[in-house]
Write an enzyme that holds these catalytic residues in place. Structure first.
Site, PDB file in Angstrom:
ATOM      1  N   HIS A   1      39.445   4.280  80.022  1.00 52.17           N
ATOM      2  CA  HIS A   1      39.766   3.642  81.296  1.00 52.17           C
ATOM      3  C   HIS A   1      41.196   3.939  81.736  1.00 52.17           C
ATOM      4  O   HIS A   1      41.740   3.232  82.590  1.00 52.17           O
ATOM      5  CB  HIS A   1      39.538   2.136  81.206  1.00 52.17           C
ATOM      6  CG  HIS A   1      38.098   1.771  81.060  1.00 52.17           C
ATOM      7  ND1 HIS A   1      37.666   0.485  80.778  1.00 52.17           N
ATOM      8  CD2 HIS A   1      36.967   2.521  81.142  1.00 52.17           C
ATOM      9  CE1 HIS A   1      36.341   0.467  80.699  1.00 52.17           C
ATOM     10  NE2 HIS A   1      35.902   1.686  80.919  1.00 52.17           N
TER      11      HIS A   1
ATOM     12  N   GLY B   1      35.516  -5.820  69.363  1.00 49.46           N
ATOM     13  CA  GLY B   1      36.065  -6.562  70.491  1.00 49.46           C
ATOM     14  C   GLY B   1      35.606  -6.096  71.847  1.00 49.46           C
ATOM     15  O   GLY B   1      36.326  -6.244  72.835  1.00 49.46           O
TER      16      GLY B   1
ATOM     17  N   CYS C   1      55.551  16.523  94.807  1.00 41.23           N
ATOM     18  CA  CYS C   1      55.057  16.631  96.188  1.00 41.23           C
ATOM     19  C   CYS C   1      55.534  15.517  97.102  1.00 41.23           C
ATOM     20  O   CYS C   1      55.281  15.563  98.308  1.00 41.23           O
ATOM     21  CB  CYS C   1      53.525  16.684  96.189  1.00 41.23           C
ATOM     22  SG  CYS C   1      52.732  15.084  95.881  1.00 41.23           S
TER      23      CYS C   1
ATOM     24  N   TYR D   1      50.349  -4.015  88.715  1.00 40.11           N
ATOM     25  CA  TYR D   1      50.217  -3.193  87.509  1.00 40.11           C
ATOM     26  C   TYR D   1      51.520  -3.121  86.718  1.00 40.11           C
ATOM     27  O   TYR D   1      51.492  -3.032  85.481  1.00 40.11           O
ATOM     28  CB  TYR D   1      49.696  -1.800  87.869  1.00 40.11           C
ATOM     29  CG  TYR D   1      48.199  -1.783  88.021  1.00 40.11           C
ATOM     30  CD1 TYR D   1      47.373  -1.671  86.905  1.00 40.11           C
ATOM     31  CD2 TYR D   1      47.606  -1.930  89.266  1.00 40.11           C
ATOM     32  CE1 TYR D   1      45.993  -1.689  87.040  1.00 40.11           C
ATOM     33  CE2 TYR D   1      46.224  -1.951  89.408  1.00 40.11           C
ATOM     34  CZ  TYR D   1      45.423  -1.826  88.291  1.00 40.11           C
ATOM     35  OH  TYR D   1      44.045  -1.855  88.415  1.00 40.11           O
TER      36      TYR D   1
ATOM     37  N   CYS E   1      48.747  14.572  94.379  1.00 43.74           N
ATOM     38  CA  CYS E   1      48.534  15.841  93.669  1.00 43.74           C
ATOM     39  C   CYS E   1      48.081  15.648  92.229  1.00 43.74           C
ATOM     40  O   CYS E   1      47.805  16.630  91.535  1.00 43.74           O
ATOM     41  CB  CYS E   1      49.798  16.697  93.711  1.00 43.74           C
ATOM     42  SG  CYS E   1      51.143  16.110  92.654  1.00 43.74           S
TER      43      CYS E   1
ATOM     44  N   ASN F   1      33.051  -8.964  66.252  1.00 41.87           N
ATOM     45  CA  ASN F   1      33.230  -9.742  67.465  1.00 41.87           C
ATOM     46  C   ASN F   1      33.339 -11.220  67.109  1.00 41.87           C
ATOM     47  O   ASN F   1      32.696 -11.666  66.155  1.00 41.87           O
ATOM     48  CB  ASN F   1      32.035  -9.516  68.408  1.00 41.87           C
ATOM     49  CG  ASN F   1      32.417  -9.681  69.869  1.00 41.87           C
ATOM     50  OD1 ASN F   1      32.704 -10.784  70.313  1.00 41.87           O
ATOM     51  ND2 ASN F   1      32.431  -8.592  70.608  1.00 41.87           N
TER      52      ASN F   1
END
Length: 250
Positions: free
Chosen positions: A116, A192, A155, A64, A127, A218
């Site tokens: 998303h 899109g 935490c 990521y 947490c 599109n």
């Protein structure tokens, strides 16, 4: 295009619903594009799960981070800028996106609903507190690498990407707000997006059910099934600026 120009010029409540095709025009690989290096050994869908993060946090966080830094290396395209400009022309405009990048924001759009989640909003896996420390902006090696995720200052738990993984529900508040906007608009632009990822794919249908017109933008034709449904075929970066120019000349 004339009918769509007239719809846009007369719109009072506009919803713009965007998908991966808009970001792809800036050079961002789509989720399932072929990957090289370390990532070539993995199915992207297998990395995008809570179980994958629990099993190997460094692998998932590294992937990521590689994706986030790819986003930082590209710029908003004319479609992003036209979408931002539309909110200046139509005061009651709501932008809803399935994309996890920040290109809409960098183009000038405000209050974007990210259904998303976002690569740029990590949070604690334990947490759920937002992680606000700065993330590195250095270029990741093209072949990718494993990176240990940071720790939550609150935490001590591991910080996870702020995206929605397979098996997780979409953010309830954002989805509820998107559905409400679709039910209340008089025009929805779907740009899109494949229209197959549920439950977000319900959004154009809700707009139609409540009396709005829907316009699909599109590169490939979209089958329309309703008299108030239209399709403009072409790259969003070409179609939207032209639509903006013709609906709001000068």
């Amino acid at each position: 295009m004339r009918a769509v120009v007239e719809l846009l010029a007369g719109a009072r409540r506009l919803v713009i619903f965007t998908g991966a095709g808009v970001s792809a025009e800036s050079g961002i690989p789509t989720f399932r594009d072929a990957l090289g290096g370390l990532w070539a050994r993995y199915d992207p869908a297998a990395l995008a799960t809570p179980a994958a993060f629990a099993d190997d946090p460094a692998l998932v966080w590294g992937w990521y981070e590689w994706r986030r830094l790819k986003v930082l290396g590209v710029q908003p395209n004319p479609a992003h800028r036209a979408i931002a400009a539309l909110s200046g022309r139509i005061a009651n405009t709501r932008l809803v996106t399935q994309n996890v990048d920040d290109l809409h924001e960098r183009a000038g759009s405000r209050d974007v609903l990210h259904l998303h989640g976002s690569l740029h909003a990590p949070r604690c896996a334990t947490c759920a507190a937002a992680y606000r420390d700065a993330l590195p902006d250095s270029v990741e090696p093209e072949e990718g690498r494993r990176i240990e995720p940071p720790r939550c200052p609150a935490c001590g738990g591991q910080v996870r990407p702020g995206v929605v993984w397979f098996g997780e529900a979409l953010p309830e508040a954002a989805l509820r707000e998107a559905f409400a906007a679709a039910c209340e608009c008089d025009l929805l632009l779907s740009v899109g997006t494949s229209g197959v990822v549920q439950p977000a794919a319900r959004i154009p249908g809700l707009a139609l059910e409540h009396g709005a017109s829907v316009v699909h933008v599109n590169p490939q034709p979209v089958r329309t099934r309703h008299p108030r449904e239209h399709c403009l075929v072409g790259p969003a970066g070409e179609v939207l600026p032209e639509l903006l120019r013709r609906a709001f000349p000068g």
